[in-house]
Design an enzyme around this catalytic site. Structure first.
Site, PDB file in Angstrom:
ATOM      1  N   ARG A  91       1.007  -1.376  -0.645  1.00 45.34           N
ATOM      2  CA  ARG A  91       0.277  -0.489  -0.099  1.00 45.34           C
ATOM      3  C   ARG A  91       0.946   0.987   0.297  1.00 45.34           C
ATOM      4  O   ARG A  91       2.211   1.256   0.806  1.00 45.34           O
ATOM      5  CB  ARG A  91      -0.773  -0.056   0.957  1.00 45.34           C
ATOM      6  CG  ARG A  91      -1.925  -1.069   1.293  1.00 45.34           C
ATOM      7  CD  ARG A  91      -3.309  -0.874   2.392  1.00 45.34           C
ATOM      8  NE  ARG A  91      -3.873  -3.033   2.318  1.00 45.34           N
ATOM      9  CZ  ARG A  91      -4.619  -2.468   1.816  1.00 45.34           C
ATOM     10  NH1 ARG A  91      -5.173  -1.870   0.412  1.00 45.34           N
ATOM     11  NH2 ARG A  91      -5.204  -4.057   2.000  1.00 45.34           N
ATOM     12  N   HIS A 123       1.492   2.130 -10.750  1.00 40.06           N
ATOM     13  CA  HIS A 123       0.334   2.454  -8.807  1.00 40.06           C
ATOM     14  C   HIS A 123      -0.913   2.020  -9.698  1.00 40.06           C
ATOM     15  O   HIS A 123      -1.185   1.853 -10.290  1.00 40.06           O
ATOM     16  CB  HIS A 123       0.452   4.191  -9.182  1.00 40.06           C
ATOM     17  CG  HIS A 123       0.834   4.925  -8.725  1.00 40.06           C
ATOM     18  ND1 HIS A 123       1.458   5.774  -7.225  1.00 40.06           N
ATOM     19  CD2 HIS A 123       1.944   5.653  -9.188  1.00 40.06           C
ATOM     20  CE1 HIS A 123       2.089   5.983  -7.233  1.00 40.06           C
ATOM     21  NE2 HIS A 123       3.107   6.469  -8.682  1.00 40.06           N
ATOM     22  N   HIS A 169       7.293   1.430 -11.051  1.00 41.52           N
ATOM     23  CA  HIS A 169       6.185   1.167  -9.784  1.00 41.52           C
ATOM     24  C   HIS A 169       5.124   1.714 -10.615  1.00 41.52           C
ATOM     25  O   HIS A 169       5.108   2.450 -11.354  1.00 41.52           O
ATOM     26  CB  HIS A 169       6.018   1.245  -8.093  1.00 41.52           C
ATOM     27  CG  HIS A 169       6.044   3.140  -8.609  1.00 41.52           C
ATOM     28  ND1 HIS A 169       7.448   3.069  -8.419  1.00 41.52           N
ATOM     29  CD2 HIS A 169       5.925   4.217  -7.810  1.00 41.52           C
ATOM     30  CE1 HIS A 169       7.535   4.819  -8.491  1.00 41.52           C
ATOM     31  NE2 HIS A 169       6.530   5.396  -8.165  1.00 41.52           N
TER      32      HIS A 169
HETATM   33  P1  DGP Z   1       6.095   8.481  -7.379  1.00 46.20           P
HETATM   34  O1  DGP Z   1       5.401   9.760  -8.046  1.00 46.20           O
HETATM   35  O2  DGP Z   1       5.241   7.883  -9.587  1.00 46.20           O
HETATM   36  O3  DGP Z   1       7.589   7.591  -7.803  1.00 46.20           O
HETATM   37  O4  DGP Z   1       5.400   7.816  -6.128  1.00 46.20           O
HETATM   38  C1  DGP Z   1       5.836   7.525  -5.701  1.00 46.20           C
HETATM   39  C2  DGP Z   1       5.108   6.768  -3.883  1.00 46.20           C
HETATM   40  O5  DGP Z   1       5.987   6.103  -3.263  1.00 46.20           O
HETATM   41  C3  DGP Z   1       4.558   8.167  -3.609  1.00 46.20           C
HETATM   42  O6  DGP Z   1       2.530   7.471  -4.153  1.00 46.20           O
HETATM   43  C4  DGP Z   1       4.829   7.953  -2.128  1.00 46.20           C
HETATM   44  C5  DGP Z   1       5.262   5.766  -1.980  1.00 46.20           C
HETATM   45  N1  DGP Z   1       5.792   5.696  -1.357  1.00 46.20           N
HETATM   46  C6  DGP Z   1       6.516   6.770  -0.715  1.00 46.20           C
HETATM   47  N2  DGP Z   1       7.608   6.455  -0.082  1.00 46.20           N
HETATM   48  C7  DGP Z   1       7.013   4.930   0.608  1.00 46.20           C
HETATM   49  C8  DGP Z   1       7.572   4.467   1.426  1.00 46.20           C
HETATM   50  O7  DGP Z   1       8.280   4.133   1.981  1.00 46.20           O
HETATM   51  N3  DGP Z   1       6.402   3.408   1.789  1.00 46.20           N
HETATM   52  C9  DGP Z   1       5.154   3.381   0.851  1.00 46.20           C
HETATM   53  N4  DGP Z   1       4.422   2.166   0.905  1.00 46.20           N
HETATM   54  N5  DGP Z   1       4.885   4.585   0.297  1.00 46.20           N
HETATM   55  C10 DGP Z   1       5.686   5.366  -0.357  1.00 46.20           C
END
Ligand code: DGP
Length: 114
Positions: A29, A102, A100
């Site tokens: 998540r 989404h 990644h």
């Molecule tokens: P992007 O902007 O496409 O690179 O999306 C990165 C996403 O990663 C953002 O929606 C927030 C999420 N994110 C960042 N750090 C962490 C983390 O430490 N744990 C989790 N679960 N999500 C994270």
């Protein structure tokens, strides 16, 4: 290849709410959810951006999408609908340089996203 927070999640060095795992893909998540369902699907092997993907990684990229679709079916919202997004680099809004997908669902998502 630089290490990212997502590599640390793969190695279980930092916690995450993991909802999907197979040999090559991990789903967990998003920390900052943009919809009631917001899951990130990542390859366990590090790949920074879509720009860096090679033809040899085509199956891996497909498997990320299939993992998202299968999760949507398993959780029962596939028919209602969802969105999959891969952000790439600065203008695409990428902030974590470990590729990644989404998966967003659980509310009506607007298009175009802006
Ligand atoms: P992007 O902007 O496409 O690179 O999306 C990165 C996403 O990663 C953002 O929606 C927030 C999420 N994110 C960042 N750090 C962490 C983390 O430490 N744990 C989790 N679960 N999500 C994270």
């Amino acid at each position: 290849m630089s290490d990212t927070i997502f590599s640390k999640i793969v190695r279980r060095e930092i916690p995450a709410d993991i909802v999907y795992e197979d040999d090559e893909v991990l789903g967990f998540r998003d920390l900052n959810p943009q919809a009631p369902v917001h899951v990130l699907f990542i390859p366990k092997q590090s790949l920074a951006t879509l720009n860096d993907a090679t033809p040899e990684q085509a199956t891996l990229l497909g498997n990320l999408l299939l993992a998202a679709a299968n999760y949507a079916k398993q959780e029962g919202f596939a028919e209602q609908g969802y969105r999959t997004v891969i952000n790439c680099n600065e203008d695409g809004g990428q902030t974590v340089f470990h590729i990644h997908v989404h998966l967003l669902a659980g509310r009506r998502l607007h298009w175009p996203p802006g």
